[in-house]
Scaffold this motif. Structure first.
Motif, PDB file in Angstrom:
ATOM      1  N   VAL A 131     -59.836  15.560  57.964  1.00  0.00           N
ATOM      2  CA  VAL A 131     -58.597  15.829  57.243  1.00  0.00           C
ATOM      3  C   VAL A 131     -58.703  15.219  55.857  1.00  0.00           C
ATOM      4  CG1 VAL A 131     -56.123  15.352  57.132  1.00  0.00           C
ATOM      5  CG2 VAL A 131     -57.154  15.949  59.321  1.00  0.00           C
ATOM      6  N   PHE A 132     -58.422  16.027  54.836  1.00  0.00           N
ATOM      7  CA  PHE A 132     -58.422  15.545  53.453  1.00  0.00           C
ATOM      8  C   PHE A 132     -57.087  15.935  52.828  1.00  0.00           C
ATOM      9  CE2 PHE A 132     -62.879  16.286  54.540  1.00  0.00           C
ATOM     10  CZ  PHE A 132     -63.440  15.061  54.200  1.00  0.00           C
ATOM     11  N   GLY A 133     -56.143  14.983  52.836  1.00  0.00           N
ATOM     12  CA  GLY A 133     -54.812  15.280  52.321  1.00  0.00           C
ATOM     13  C   GLY A 133     -54.149  16.337  53.179  1.00  0.00           C
TER      14      GLY A 133
ATOM     15  N   ASP B 134     -51.431  16.812  59.105  1.00  0.00           N
ATOM     16  CA  ASP B 134     -50.990  15.441  58.880  1.00  0.00           C
ATOM     17  C   ASP B 134     -52.218  14.533  58.886  1.00  0.00           C
ATOM     18  OD1 ASP B 134     -51.664  14.899  61.536  1.00  0.00           O
ATOM     19  OD2 ASP B 134     -49.630  15.234  62.248  1.00  0.00           O
ATOM     20  N   GLY B 135     -52.011  13.242  59.051  1.00  0.00           N
ATOM     21  CA  GLY B 135     -53.117  12.306  58.911  1.00  0.00           C
ATOM     22  C   GLY B 135     -54.253  12.482  59.888  1.00  0.00           C
TER      23      GLY B 135
ATOM     24  N   VAL C  48     -54.476  20.529  67.082  1.00  0.00           N
ATOM     25  CA  VAL C  48     -55.782  19.920  67.315  1.00  0.00           C
ATOM     26  C   VAL C  48     -55.812  18.570  66.611  1.00  0.00           C
ATOM     27  CG1 VAL C  48     -57.051  22.062  67.655  1.00  0.00           C
ATOM     28  CG2 VAL C  48     -56.734  21.208  65.351  1.00  0.00           C
ATOM     29  N   ALA C  49     -56.521  17.620  67.209  1.00  0.00           N
ATOM     30  CA  ALA C  49     -56.535  16.261  66.675  1.00  0.00           C
ATOM     31  C   ALA C  49     -57.954  15.776  66.454  1.00  0.00           C
ATOM     32  CB  ALA C  49     -55.790  15.309  67.621  1.00  0.00           C
ATOM     33  N   LEU C  50     -58.106  14.868  65.496  1.00  0.00           N
ATOM     34  CA  LEU C  50     -59.404  14.273  65.217  1.00  0.00           C
ATOM     35  C   LEU C  50     -59.917  13.512  66.432  1.00  0.00           C
ATOM     36  CD1 LEU C  50     -58.838  12.869  61.612  1.00  0.00           C
ATOM     37  CD2 LEU C  50     -60.441  14.671  62.245  1.00  0.00           C
TER      38      LEU C  50
END
Length: 222
Positions: free
Chosen positions: A34-36, A67-68, A82-84
């Motif tokens: 995620v970038f911004g 989001d973050g 989906v999440a990191l």
């Protein structure tokens, strides 16, 4: 018809089908970074693609929100988060318009209230139908069960039976009642809680509603 001409027509038809929204095949989607407000997605193990909000990958995955540490995506009408750091998410888009015309009949209780068994983001809920409520509304406990980080929503003041109350306005990924499923439904989360989850007009306005033999009949329109 000559064989080669027939093959050409079949290929053209297949190409047109790929362009129709909602006909994307199942996909494995992984959030690689995620970038911004930009998400780095890997679809079916392919090369990373950096996409901003509203942009579409070459496989048809659309980024709706970032989001973050997570992103809300759309694959053929199926919205998922989906999440990191998580394993690739397998998404099987629903059959287009499969539940158009589907109806759910609700019986009133002795007080004249209608109740509906359903879910939010897959978490089971028993809603009270409330045409006076602007949004689908739940308490903080229900939000946590549905995996909703409601404090990322917009803080608002809502008028309730007990007076003004602080709530968070956000978009619910998926709300269902019976076999009727709607995506991207606006909702509110009340941190002080609600007696019961409310099925408000952000869901009901997208359905047909009629009274039939004492029942309330909800029908999927679009």
């Amino acid at each position: 018809m000559p064989v080669m001409q027939a093959i050409t027509l079949i290929r053209r038809a297949a190409a047109l089908l790929l362009l129709v929204p909602g006909l994307a095949p199942a996909a494995d989607v992984e959030l690689a970074g995620v970038f911004g407000k930009r998400a780095v997605l890997m679809v079916d193990g392919g090369a990373p693609q950096t996409l901003g909000i509203g942009q579409r990958s070459k496989e048809g995955v659309v980024v709706l929100e970032v989001d973050g540490r997570s992103a809300l995506i759309d694959v053929g009408g199926e919205r998922r988060r989906v999440a990191l750091g998580e394993a690739p998410l397998r998404i099987q888009p629903p059959t287009p318009q499969a539940d158009l015309g589907l109806s759910v009949s609700l019986t009133p209780d002795p007080q004249g209230h209608y109740w509906a068994q359903g879910s939010i983001n897959g978490a089971a809920m028993r809603f009270m139908v409330d045409t006076g409520a602007t949004y689908v509304s739940i308490g903080a406990d229900e939000a946590r069960r549905a995996g909703i980080d409601y404090r990322k929503g917009r803080e608002v003041i809502m008028n309730t039976a007990n007076g003004p109350s602080t709530a968070w306005l956000l978009t619910l990924d998926r709300v269902s009642v019976g076999g009727i499923v709607l995506y991207g439904v606006q909702g509110t989360v009340h941190e002080q809680g609600l007696p019961v989850p409310l099925l408000g007009m952000s869901f009901l306005s997208r359905l047909g509603m009629r009274s039939e033999a004492g029942l309330l009949v909800l029908t999927r329109r679009y």
